[in-house]
Design a protein around this motif. Structure first.
Motif, short mmCIF file in Angstrom:
data_model
loop_
_atom_site.label_atom_id
_atom_site.label_comp_id
_atom_site.label_asym_id
_atom_site.label_seq_id
_atom_site.Cartn_x
_atom_site.Cartn_y
_atom_site.Cartn_z
N ALA A 10 -52.96 -52.02 73.27
CA ALA A 10 -52.94 -50.85 72.39
C ALA A 10 -54.12 -50.87 71.42
CB ALA A 10 -51.62 -50.77 71.62
N THR A 11 -54.39 -52.03 70.83
CA THR A 11 -55.49 -52.12 69.87
C THR A 11 -56.84 -52.03 70.56
OG1 THR A 11 -54.10 -53.51 68.46
CG2 THR A 11 -56.44 -53.48 67.98
N VAL A 12 -56.96 -52.66 71.73
CA VAL A 12 -58.21 -52.58 72.47
C VAL A 12 -58.53 -51.13 72.82
CG1 VAL A 12 -59.37 -53.19 74.63
CG2 VAL A 12 -58.09 -54.93 73.37
N ASN A 13 -57.53 -50.40 73.29
CA ASN A 13 -57.75 -48.98 73.61
C ASN A 13 -58.13 -48.19 72.37
OD1 ASN A 13 -57.18 -48.14 76.55
ND2 ASN A 13 -55.51 -49.57 76.12
N LYS A 14 -57.51 -48.50 71.25
CA LYS A 14 -57.86 -47.82 70.00
C LYS A 14 -59.32 -48.06 69.63
CE LYS A 14 -56.75 -47.78 65.06
NZ LYS A 14 -55.85 -48.29 64.00
N LEU A 15 -59.77 -49.30 69.82
CA LEU A 15 -61.12 -49.67 69.39
C LEU A 15 -62.22 -49.16 70.31
CD1 LEU A 15 -60.45 -53.32 68.16
CD2 LEU A 15 -60.80 -51.27 66.78
N LEU A 16 -61.85 -48.53 71.40
CA LEU A 16 -62.87 -47.90 72.24
C LEU A 16 -63.50 -46.70 71.56
CD1 LEU A 16 -61.23 -47.89 75.79
CD2 LEU A 16 -63.26 -49.17 75.09
N LEU A 17 -62.74 -46.04 70.68
CA LEU A 17 -63.19 -44.79 70.07
C LEU A 17 -62.98 -44.82 68.57
CD1 LEU A 17 -61.47 -42.35 72.61
CD2 LEU A 17 -63.93 -42.86 72.50
N MET A 18 -63.77 -44.02 67.87
CA MET A 18 -63.51 -43.77 66.46
C MET A 18 -62.54 -42.61 66.34
SD MET A 18 -65.36 -45.98 64.81
CE MET A 18 -65.67 -45.37 63.15
N PRO A 19 -61.85 -42.46 65.20
CA PRO A 19 -60.94 -41.33 65.05
C PRO A 19 -61.68 -40.01 64.87
CG PRO A 19 -61.08 -42.56 63.00
CD PRO A 19 -61.85 -43.35 64.02
N ILE A 20 -61.07 -38.94 65.33
CA ILE A 20 -61.58 -37.61 65.01
C ILE A 20 -61.32 -37.38 63.52
CG2 ILE A 20 -61.38 -35.13 65.47
CD1 ILE A 20 -60.30 -35.88 68.25
N PRO A 21 -62.31 -37.00 62.73
CA PRO A 21 -62.10 -36.83 61.29
C PRO A 21 -61.00 -35.81 60.99
CG PRO A 21 -64.44 -36.83 61.80
CD PRO A 21 -63.72 -36.79 63.11
N GLU A 22 -60.18 -36.11 60.00
CA GLU A 22 -59.08 -35.22 59.63
C GLU A 22 -59.59 -33.84 59.24
OE1 GLU A 22 -55.34 -35.06 56.46
OE2 GLU A 22 -56.56 -36.87 56.68
N ARG A 23 -60.74 -33.81 58.60
CA ARG A 23 -61.31 -32.52 58.20
C ARG A 23 -61.62 -31.66 59.42
NH1 ARG A 23 -66.66 -31.64 54.33
NH2 ARG A 23 -66.68 -29.35 54.41
#
Length: 270
Positions: A239-252
């Motif tokens: 789960a963490t490895v998959n998360k770290l593939l991408l940055m989050p889409i900014p909330e704004r």
């Protein structure tokens, strides 16, 4: 023709440089790469009473694998500061591999600037250079057609590395006799050795997907000199490895773009 000349202070905008960010300590933006990468308070920056920060340092596993795969590689002493440094006080300070505790990492040598002072440096940053293009061509050709016609690109990089010493070194030798899969693995390592400290690794470690990133993390965590008291332990759960593939889409962006909804957020950031 010489790997070392790419990273000699005062030698800038060479034929190899494709995109180079221009820095100056007067009349323009000053370079911070010396500040980020070079050890603090040493004779490498004799004009600086304090600093640089030297906080960006290569992982020990990459350093050790480079040295083990290519003993005598002329790129090695150009790329790294290791063993010990001489402080401006005249004292000697041991660093990796002589020291594996709180100062137990090497430094990147590519941005050393003897004229550095008070966080200011003239050293440019090479964003893209021809060796990077050659390694990319080799990688792409291998993926499309296998290694037969890919060797010609990577071997230009190997030859320049060997010929950077006088007399020429025996390593790194030209590549040959690999399967497509072997070439695929070796080219990613070669990018680490040739381009260490040039801000490519974050992307290279991720662009082949979660399995490749996880293997990179495991290789780091299980390296013989890994010390959990000082080294960062990389996460290896899926789960963490998959998360770290991408940055989050900014909330704004989610809030203002009518075509993006909260459920479109990248994995792990909801």
């Amino acid at each position: 023709p010489s790997f070392g000349s790419l990273f000699t202070a005062g030698t800038e905008n060479t034929k190899e440089s494709i995109i180079e960010i221009q820095y100056t300590i007067s009349g323009g933006p000053n370079g911070q790469f010396t500040n980020f990468f070079t050890p603090s308070g040493t004779t490498l920056t004799p004009s600086a009473a304090n600093g640089p920060f030297g906080r960006n340092r290569p992982n020990k596993d990459i350093f050790d694998r480079h040295k083990a795969q290519y003993p005598g590689d002329p790129r090695f002493d150009v790329s790294y500061v290791y063993g010990s440094v001489t402080l401006n006080t005249g004292a000697s300070q041991t660093i990796y591999p002589a020291n594996t505790t709180n100062r137990g990492w090497p430094y990147i040598k590519k941005y050393v600037d003897p004229a550095y002072v008070a966080t200011y440096s003239n050293r440019n940053f090479i964003y893209m250079r021809y060796a990077d293009v050659l390694l990319s061509l080799a990688e792409a050709e291998n993926e499309l057609n296998g290694p037969a016609n890919a060797y010609q690109y990577v071997n230009q990089v190997m030859a320049r590395a060997r010929n950077s010493a006088s007399p020429a070194a025996a390593v790194p030798a030209d590549w040959s006799g690999m399967t497509q899969e072997q070439f695929r693995g070796r080219i990613m390592r070669e990018r680490r050795y040739e381009l260490i400290g040039e801000c490519h690794l974050y992307y290279d470690a991720r662009r082949r997907g979660a399995d490749s990133l996880k293997a990179f993390f495991i290789e780091h965590n299980t390296h013989p000199t890994f010390n959990a008291n000082f080294d960062r332990t990389y996460p290896t759960d899926d789960a963490t490895v998959n998360k770290l593939l991408l940055m989050p889409i900014p909330e704004r962006e989610i809030n203002t773009n009518t075509l993006i909804n909260p459920e479109h957020q990248n994995p792990g950031y909801n």
